[in-house]
Scaffold this active site. Structure first.
Site, mmCIF file in Angstrom:
data_model
loop_
_atom_site.group_PDB
_atom_site.id
_atom_site.type_symbol
_atom_site.label_atom_id
_atom_site.label_comp_id
_atom_site.label_asym_id
_atom_site.label_seq_id
_atom_site.Cartn_x
_atom_site.Cartn_y
_atom_site.Cartn_z
ATOM 1 N N SER A 133 0.869 -1.162 0.000
ATOM 2 C CA SER A 133 0.000 0.000 0.000
ATOM 3 C C SER A 133 0.909 1.216 0.000
ATOM 4 O O SER A 133 1.849 1.288 -0.793
ATOM 5 C CB SER A 133 -0.937 -0.022 1.208
ATOM 6 O OG SER A 133 -1.773 1.115 1.244
ATOM 7 N N TYR A 147 -4.406 8.401 -7.074
ATOM 8 C CA TYR A 147 -3.520 7.433 -6.414
ATOM 9 C C TYR A 147 -4.072 7.069 -5.040
ATOM 10 O O TYR A 147 -4.132 5.893 -4.667
ATOM 11 C CB TYR A 147 -2.124 8.033 -6.294
ATOM 12 C CG TYR A 147 -1.128 7.163 -5.573
ATOM 13 C CD1 TYR A 147 -0.570 6.044 -6.188
ATOM 14 C CD2 TYR A 147 -0.728 7.467 -4.269
ATOM 15 C CE1 TYR A 147 0.358 5.249 -5.525
ATOM 16 C CE2 TYR A 147 0.201 6.676 -3.602
ATOM 17 C CZ TYR A 147 0.735 5.576 -4.233
ATOM 18 O OH TYR A 147 1.657 4.783 -3.579
ATOM 19 N N LYS A 151 -5.181 3.430 -3.187
ATOM 20 C CA LYS A 151 -4.547 2.927 -1.970
ATOM 21 C C LYS A 151 -5.530 2.844 -0.806
ATOM 22 O O LYS A 151 -5.473 1.904 -0.008
ATOM 23 C CB LYS A 151 -3.339 3.798 -1.603
ATOM 24 C CG LYS A 151 -2.195 3.703 -2.598
ATOM 25 C CD LYS A 151 -1.728 2.257 -2.791
ATOM 26 C CE LYS A 151 -0.540 2.157 -3.725
ATOM 27 N NZ LYS A 151 -0.101 0.739 -3.929
#
Length: 276
Positions: A133, A147, A151
């Site tokens: 992660s 992004y 995550k």
């Protein structure tokens, strides 16, 4: 000898892990879009290294590579879901294709990899899944919205999965590195700028992102030490739910969690007031 399956093994943390594992005598199934970049390791380590070409966004191929790896290697003890990349920009600056590719690589691929390996891990009575992660799975950086979406999604999926697969002897760890000196910075995909954002925090951060060497050039994280911490975690049981690695990762995650907790506690009276 422990057997590992690693995605994105030709660069970054994947390469660091592969080199260290081979050097200590483990066996590695290393997959990458360009496995030829592992040719030097194949020459040096021979049968210790099993390689396959893999674009993790191609789910049918992903399943085939996983099945072949288990068939040819037998038991695989540790799955490292490492492949991924980052994008930067304002939400409206991204193309539809950029959004779909980021989600497919960083979120859908780890989910599909897990679905592909679970029948094998159940059949062999257990194993370990290590999911890369990021500190960006807990804290945010302006311009990293897409992004962070991947995550944060990964964090939710795997935290919920922990109890789901525990009865089968499968344990899971989420790894949350900060900024480390890998190829991540130079490989970051930056959206074409819109003039409307010229005087906003997005523009200021864009200058930082696009500086020579990118955001990782002077990052505090040592990729080798991070790889060593990941390897060491596999010997720990119960598996740590999270490994937050890097002083910057600790600081940003701690600040984000502290702020969210304070905001939640401030809303306690309102929360209770909406009950019957």
């Amino acid at each position: 000898m422990t057997t590992w399956f690693i995605t994105g093994a030709s660069s970054g943390f994947g390469r660091e892990l592969t080199e260290r594992l081979l050097d200590r005598g483990d066996r590695v199934a290393a997959t990458a879009r360009r496995p030829e970049r592992l040719a030097d390791l194949a020459t040096k380590y021979g049968d210790q290294l099993w390689t396959a070409t893999l674009d993790v966004t191609d789910t049918p191929v992903l399943r085939g590579v996983v099945d072949r790896a288990f068939a040819e290697l037998g038991r695989i003890d540790v799955i490292v879901s490492n492949a991924g990349y980052g994008t930067f920009g304002a939400a409206e600056e991204f193309t539809d294709e950029a959004i779909e590719t980021q989600l497919a690589t960083n979120l859908l691929a780890p989910i599909q990899l897990t679905r592909a390996v679970m029948p094998h891990l159940r059949a062999q009575g257990g194993g370990r899944i290590v999911q890369l992660s990021s500190a960006g799975g807990q804290a945010v950086f302006t311009g990293g919205n897409l992004y962070h979406a991947t995550k944060w999604g990964v964090e939710g999926f795997f935290e919920a999965l922990i109890d789901e697969v525990a009865p089968f002897g499968v344990e899971i760890t989420l790894v949350e590195p900060g900024v480390a000196r890998t190829e991540f910075g130079p490989s970051l995909v930056v959206a074409e700028a819109l003039e409307a954002y010229a005087d906003t925090p997005i523009s200021q951060n864009r200058q930082y992102i696009e500086a020579p060497g990118g955001i990782t050039a002077n990052g505090p994280g040592d990729p080798g030490k991070i790889a060593d911490a990941i390897i060491a975690s596999v010997a720990v049981s119960p598996a740590p739910r999270r490994l937050t690695l890097g002083s910057d990762a600790y600081a940003s995650v701690h600040a984000a969690l502290t702020t969210r907790l304070a905001e939640l506690e401030a809303a306690e009276q309102l929360a209770h007031s909406t009950d019957f």
